[in-house]
Design a protein around this motif. Structure first.
Motif, PDB file in Angstrom:
ATOM      1  N   ASP A   1      30.809 -16.716  34.137  1.00 25.50           N
ATOM      2  CA  ASP A   1      30.966 -16.123  35.029  1.00 25.50           C
ATOM      3  C   ASP A   1      33.131 -16.217  34.649  1.00 25.50           C
ATOM      4  OD1 ASP A   1      31.504 -13.229  36.098  1.00 25.50           O
ATOM      5  OD2 ASP A   1      32.557 -14.497  37.544  1.00 25.50           O
ATOM      6  N   HIS A   2      33.121 -17.401  35.877  1.00 26.28           N
ATOM      7  CA  HIS A   2      33.909 -18.270  35.320  1.00 26.28           C
ATOM      8  C   HIS A   2      34.906 -18.093  34.495  1.00 26.28           C
ATOM      9  CE1 HIS A   2      32.427 -21.186  39.305  1.00 26.28           C
ATOM     10  NE2 HIS A   2      32.429 -19.487  39.284  1.00 26.28           N
ATOM     11  N   LEU A   3      34.184 -18.419  33.110  1.00 17.10           N
ATOM     12  CA  LEU A   3      34.989 -18.821  31.474  1.00 17.10           C
ATOM     13  C   LEU A   3      35.160 -16.940  31.251  1.00 17.10           C
ATOM     14  CD1 LEU A   3      35.264 -19.184  29.160  1.00 17.10           C
ATOM     15  CD2 LEU A   3      33.303 -19.186  27.952  1.00 17.10           C
ATOM     16  N   TYR A   4      34.596 -15.784  31.789  1.00 20.18           N
ATOM     17  CA  TYR A   4      35.555 -14.007  31.637  1.00 20.18           C
ATOM     18  C   TYR A   4      36.256 -14.329  32.884  1.00 20.18           C
ATOM     19  CZ  TYR A   4      35.239  -9.765  32.779  1.00 20.18           C
ATOM     20  OH  TYR A   4      35.151  -8.075  33.143  1.00 20.18           O
ATOM     21  N   ARG A   5      36.077 -14.647  33.838  1.00 15.27           N
ATOM     22  CA  ARG A   5      37.970 -14.530  34.071  1.00 15.27           C
ATOM     23  C   ARG A   5      38.980 -15.298  34.279  1.00 15.27           C
ATOM     24  NH1 ARG A   5      35.833 -10.447  37.794  1.00 15.27           N
ATOM     25  NH2 ARG A   5      33.514 -11.263  38.084  1.00 15.27           N
ATOM     26  N   TYR A   6      38.942 -16.566  34.010  1.00 15.21           N
ATOM     27  CA  TYR A   6      40.226 -17.300  33.174  1.00 15.21           C
ATOM     28  C   TYR A   6      40.310 -16.944  31.686  1.00 15.21           C
ATOM     29  CZ  TYR A   6      39.092 -20.745  36.530  1.00 15.21           C
ATOM     30  OH  TYR A   6      39.321 -22.070  38.166  1.00 15.21           O
ATOM     31  N   SER A   7      39.862 -16.424  30.715  1.00 18.04           N
ATOM     32  CA  SER A   7      39.419 -16.157  29.448  1.00 18.04           C
ATOM     33  C   SER A   7      40.566 -14.436  29.644  1.00 18.04           C
ATOM     34  CB  SER A   7      38.183 -14.846  29.356  1.00 18.04           C
ATOM     35  OG  SER A   7      37.611 -16.225  28.680  1.00 18.04           O
ATOM     36  N   GLN A   8      40.550 -13.721  30.894  1.00 16.52           N
ATOM     37  CA  GLN A   8      41.381 -12.637  31.366  1.00 16.52           C
ATOM     38  C   GLN A   8      43.119 -13.436  31.431  1.00 16.52           C
ATOM     39  OE1 GLN A   8      39.567 -10.097  30.862  1.00 16.52           O
ATOM     40  NE2 GLN A   8      38.044 -11.469  30.983  1.00 16.52           N
ATOM     41  N   TRP A   9      42.898 -14.032  32.308  1.00 20.03           N
ATOM     42  CA  TRP A   9      43.984 -14.935  32.263  1.00 20.03           C
ATOM     43  C   TRP A   9      44.866 -15.638  31.703  1.00 20.03           C
ATOM     44  CZ3 TRP A   9      46.907 -13.588  36.242  1.00 20.03           C
ATOM     45  CH2 TRP A   9      46.722 -12.723  37.534  1.00 20.03           C
ATOM     46  N   ALA A  10      44.490 -16.608  30.750  1.00 23.64           N
ATOM     47  CA  ALA A  10      44.724 -16.965  29.165  1.00 23.64           C
ATOM     48  C   ALA A  10      45.671 -16.230  28.333  1.00 23.64           C
ATOM     49  CB  ALA A  10      43.560 -17.798  28.836  1.00 23.64           C
ATOM     50  N   TYR A  11      45.089 -14.681  28.481  1.00 23.11           N
ATOM     51  CA  TYR A  11      45.944 -13.778  27.559  1.00 23.11           C
ATOM     52  C   TYR A  11      47.104 -13.588  27.994  1.00 23.11           C
ATOM     53  CZ  TYR A  11      46.420  -9.457  24.374  1.00 23.11           C
ATOM     54  OH  TYR A  11      46.492  -8.433  23.590  1.00 23.11           O
ATOM     55  N   MET A  12      46.623 -13.185  29.259  1.00 27.23           N
ATOM     56  CA  MET A  12      48.105 -12.155  30.127  1.00 27.23           C
ATOM     57  C   MET A  12      48.512 -13.480  30.564  1.00 27.23           C
ATOM     58  SD  MET A  12      46.514  -9.824  32.782  1.00 27.23           S
ATOM     59  CE  MET A  12      45.373 -10.790  33.406  1.00 27.23           C
ATOM     60  N   MET A  13      48.508 -14.667  30.153  1.00 28.98           N
ATOM     61  CA  MET A  13      49.843 -15.351  30.936  1.00 28.98           C
ATOM     62  C   MET A  13      50.325 -16.281  29.179  1.00 28.98           C
ATOM     63  SD  MET A  13      50.107 -15.410  33.953  1.00 28.98           S
ATOM     64  CE  MET A  13      50.789 -16.808  34.385  1.00 28.98           C
ATOM     65  N   HIS A  14      49.592 -16.451  28.678  1.00 24.29           N
ATOM     66  CA  HIS A  14      49.989 -17.106  27.251  1.00 24.29           C
ATOM     67  C   HIS A  14      49.867 -16.538  26.446  1.00 24.29           C
ATOM     68  CE1 HIS A  14      50.239 -20.931  30.032  1.00 24.29           C
ATOM     69  NE2 HIS A  14      49.393 -20.787  29.685  1.00 24.29           N
ATOM     70  N   GLY A  15      49.749 -15.189  26.081  1.00 22.47           N
ATOM     71  CA  GLY A  15      48.562 -14.355  25.125  1.00 22.47           C
ATOM     72  C   GLY A  15      47.893 -15.277  24.053  1.00 22.47           C
ATOM     73  N   VAL A  16      46.673 -15.943  24.948  1.00 18.73           N
ATOM     74  CA  VAL A  16      46.107 -17.192  24.293  1.00 18.73           C
ATOM     75  C   VAL A  16      45.109 -15.953  24.607  1.00 18.73           C
ATOM     76  CG1 VAL A  16      44.788 -19.034  23.845  1.00 18.73           C
ATOM     77  CG2 VAL A  16      46.881 -19.534  24.301  1.00 18.73           C
ATOM     78  N   LYS A  17      44.161 -15.777  22.731  1.00 18.82           N
ATOM     79  CA  LYS A  17      42.692 -14.596  22.536  1.00 18.82           C
ATOM     80  C   LYS A  17      42.006 -16.107  22.723  1.00 18.82           C
ATOM     81  CE  LYS A  17      44.026 -11.014  20.373  1.00 18.82           C
ATOM     82  NZ  LYS A  17      44.094 -10.319  18.779  1.00 18.82           N
ATOM     83  N   PRO A  18      40.803 -15.448  23.990  1.00 17.02           N
ATOM     84  CA  PRO A  18      40.025 -17.128  24.203  1.00 17.02           C
ATOM     85  C   PRO A  18      39.706 -17.843  22.458  1.00 17.02           C
ATOM     86  CG  PRO A  18      39.156 -14.766  25.284  1.00 17.02           C
ATOM     87  CD  PRO A  18      39.801 -14.483  24.304  1.00 17.02           C
ATOM     88  N   ASN A  19      38.811 -16.960  21.859  1.00 21.73           N
ATOM     89  CA  ASN A  19      38.205 -18.268  20.581  1.00 21.73           C
ATOM     90  C   ASN A  19      39.167 -18.793  20.328  1.00 21.73           C
ATOM     91  OD1 ASN A  19      35.562 -16.949  20.690  1.00 21.73           O
ATOM     92  ND2 ASN A  19      36.230 -15.174  19.412  1.00 21.73           N
ATOM     93  N   ALA A  20      40.404 -18.980  20.727  1.00 21.69           N
ATOM     94  CA  ALA A  20      41.788 -19.446  19.759  1.00 21.69           C
ATOM     95  C   ALA A  20      41.096 -20.954  20.186  1.00 21.69           C
ATOM     96  CB  ALA A  20      43.171 -19.441  20.681  1.00 21.69           C
ATOM     97  N   ILE A  21      40.356 -20.717  21.526  1.00 14.60           N
ATOM     98  CA  ILE A  21      39.434 -22.520  21.898  1.00 14.60           C
ATOM     99  C   ILE A  21      38.331 -22.577  21.771  1.00 14.60           C
ATOM    100  CG2 ILE A  21      39.250 -23.546  24.312  1.00 14.60           C
ATOM    101  CD1 ILE A  21      42.247 -23.777  23.232  1.00 14.60           C
ATOM    102  N   LEU A  22      37.894 -21.296  22.112  1.00 16.94           N
ATOM    103  CA  LEU A  22      36.594 -21.632  22.257  1.00 16.94           C
ATOM    104  C   LEU A  22      35.565 -21.027  20.586  1.00 16.94           C
ATOM    105  CD1 LEU A  22      35.547 -18.319  24.801  1.00 16.94           C
ATOM    106  CD2 LEU A  22      35.862 -20.793  25.287  1.00 16.94           C
ATOM    107  N   GLN A  23      36.921 -21.220  19.156  1.00 11.52           N
ATOM    108  CA  GLN A  23      36.154 -21.002  17.899  1.00 11.52           C
ATOM    109  C   GLN A  23      34.875 -20.186  17.832  1.00 11.52           C
ATOM    110  OE1 GLN A  23      36.347 -24.933  16.726  1.00 11.52           O
ATOM    111  NE2 GLN A  23      38.670 -25.358  17.554  1.00 11.52           N
ATOM    112  N   GLY A  24      34.611 -18.423  19.077  1.00  9.92           N
ATOM    113  CA  GLY A  24      33.576 -18.232  18.367  1.00  9.92           C
ATOM    114  C   GLY A  24      32.318 -18.408  18.686  1.00  9.92           C
ATOM    115  N   GLN A  25      32.093 -19.843  18.675  1.00 11.52           N
ATOM    116  CA  GLN A  25      30.591 -20.580  20.068  1.00 11.52           C
ATOM    117  C   GLN A  25      30.465 -20.277  21.469  1.00 11.52           C
ATOM    118  OE1 GLN A  25      29.452 -22.762  17.757  1.00 11.52           O
ATOM    119  NE2 GLN A  25      31.506 -21.726  16.074  1.00 11.52           N
ATOM    120  N   THR A  26      31.170 -19.745  22.368  1.00  9.41           N
ATOM    121  CA  THR A  26      30.979 -18.769  23.604  1.00  9.41           C
ATOM    122  C   THR A  26      31.177 -17.557  23.823  1.00  9.41           C
ATOM    123  OG1 THR A  26      31.228 -21.659  24.379  1.00  9.41           O
ATOM    124  CG2 THR A  26      30.732 -19.846  25.948  1.00  9.41           C
TER     125      THR A  26
END
Length: 438
Positions: A135-160
């Motif tokens: 759940d922490h990953l889910y919450r921080y993923s929202q912020w990475a997009y809002m603050m930096h325009g970074v979609k989660p898979n830019a880091i997670l690469q679709g593995q998680t």
């Protein structure tokens, strides 16, 4: 290759001192690095911090000056190793991007450990913590997009996967209730001991990272989100370290710490495909083999026992990073409503007693709102709905998962309710469909 680390020769301690050019290496490229090279780098930083911390604690309780001198020499090497590993992080990788890496470590490492844990009770505890980090990953993923325009898979690469887990506002509890039943040092498998120390190191450094970097952003809700999740990480360190037998001597614990470092570096070396990082893992494996030899000599001197009685005669694999989507999904569907009880027990939301102490803790901490719930509200204003990266079935079941996992008796006033989330998703989907038809 498998080997008995007690019979392998490492690099002599007097040859482990390095110059600054050797200590500070070129960082990886965040846009090119494999996500699991990043997770290995993050984990090994935590492993080294734990080793350094433990050896300082060891020296504070050790009355023998010669032993303290020996430990101080290996501790300095550990500190330099930590610098090398941590400094591999590139300067253009934001705090939130690094945070997604930390949570990918937590999710995929815990899932791997749970599936390779011989003690069923320890496995159950790993599974419980897994859904909280998810759940922490889910919450921080929202912020990475809002603050930096970074979609989660830019880091997670679709593995998680990124989808709601056990809601973070429901993680807060009396810390004493987090204490679990510890293993028996005489009968526990070396795999269990190494698994726990590996996870303790990982969770401890996650807590420390959030404590040291959560203030780096100006957004007040994001700062509070880091504070809220940092509080859970403190509970995780408490929970996992309580699994360790407290009657182990300092010398036995020293032996286990060094063995854990050997195992984790070996695992990283065996799996790493990035040649730059692989050379570092190999070098530090050879450093740690010597540290293990020193710890083994001290253990034999003071315990008059064979180290193999504690760590066995072969390496174990505590950190094989692979996509764990299937396993995490299974735990998510079956255990999202699981809760802890005193005396190391577990139950479900429907079976919680009326006087469960968690109710009071959660009501107090969430009385003015839960930052992680507010996170979901803000992303829906920003993007129309929350960011979810998972297969269609899991994505479709998000509302059902929230309904099953939300503990309704002690909710924060800004809680996103299941029916509300369903309406948000429905409106977003209708809007997207209308735009496509224009």
């Amino acid at each position: 290759m498998s080997f008995n680390p007690l019979k392998e020769k490492g690099i002599p301690l007097e040859k482990q001192l390095r110059n600054w050019h050797q200590v500070v290496k070129k960082p990886f490229n965040k846009n090119e690095v494999d996500c699991y090279s990043r997770t290995r780098q993050i984990l090994m930083n935590g492993i080294e911090v734990e080793a350094w911390n433990f050896k300082h604690a060891f020296s504070r309780f050790c009355p023998d000056l010669d032993d303290c001198k020996t430990i101080s020499r290996t501790r300095r090497i550990e500190d330099a190793q930590q610098t090398t590993v941590n400094w591999l992080t590139p300067s253009d990788q934001s705090v939130l991007e690094t945070t997604l890496g930390y949570e990918q470590v937590a999710v995929d490492l815990t899932a791997w450990l749970a599936q390779n844990e011989p003690d069923e009770y320890v496995k159950e505890t790993f599974d419980f913590g897994l859904l909280e980090d998810f759940d922490h990953l889910y919450r921080y993923s929202q912020w990475a997009y809002m603050m930096h325009g970074v979609k989660p898979n830019a880091i997670l690469q679709g593995q998680t996967d990124v989808v709601i887990g056990r809601p973070t506002q429901n993680h807060h509890n009396c810390n004493a209730m987090r204490l679990r039943k510890h293993y028996d040092k005489a009968t526990a498998a070396p795999q269990t001991k190494v698994n726990i120390l590996t996870l303790v190191a990982g969770e401890q450094q996650t807590h420390n990272y959030y404590a040291e970097h959560g203030m780096c952003y100006g957004n007040n809700v994001l700062r509070k989100t880091y504070a809220e999740i940092k509080d859970v990480e403190e509970e995780h360190v408490t929970m996992y370290e309580s699994l360790i037998d407290p009657t182990e001597s300092l010398y036995e614990k020293l032996l286990l710490h060094e063995f854990t470092e050997v195992c984790t570096y070996y695992n990283c070396y065996e799996d790493e495909e990035n040649e730059h990082l692989k050379k570092i893992w190999e070098l530090f494996l050879n450093f740690e083999l010597e540290h293990l030899r020193i710890a083994s000599d001290l253990f034999k001197k003071y315990e008059n026992r064979d180290p193999e009685e504690v760590i066995g005669d072969k390496i174990v694999l505590p950190c094989r990073f692979l996509s764990q989507k299937e396993y995490v999904t299974e735990v998510l569907y079956t255990q999202i409503d699981k809760r802890i009880l005193p005396e190391g027990k577990y139950t479900t939301i429907n079976e919680l007693p009326e006087d469960w102490v968690g109710y009071d803790i959660q009501a107090k901490q969430g009385e003015a709102g839960s930052p992680t719930e507010n996170t979901t509200r803000i992303i829906t204003l920003h993007k129309g709905r929350d960011i979810v990266k998972a297969d269609d079935k899991l994505k479709k079941d998000e509302v059902k998962l929230l309904e099953k996992g939300l503990e309704k008796r002690s909710m924060a006033p800004d809680t996103v309710m299941p029916d509300e989330l369903e309406e948000i998703i429905k409106l977003h989907d209708e809007t997207q469909k209308a735009r496509k038809n224009m």
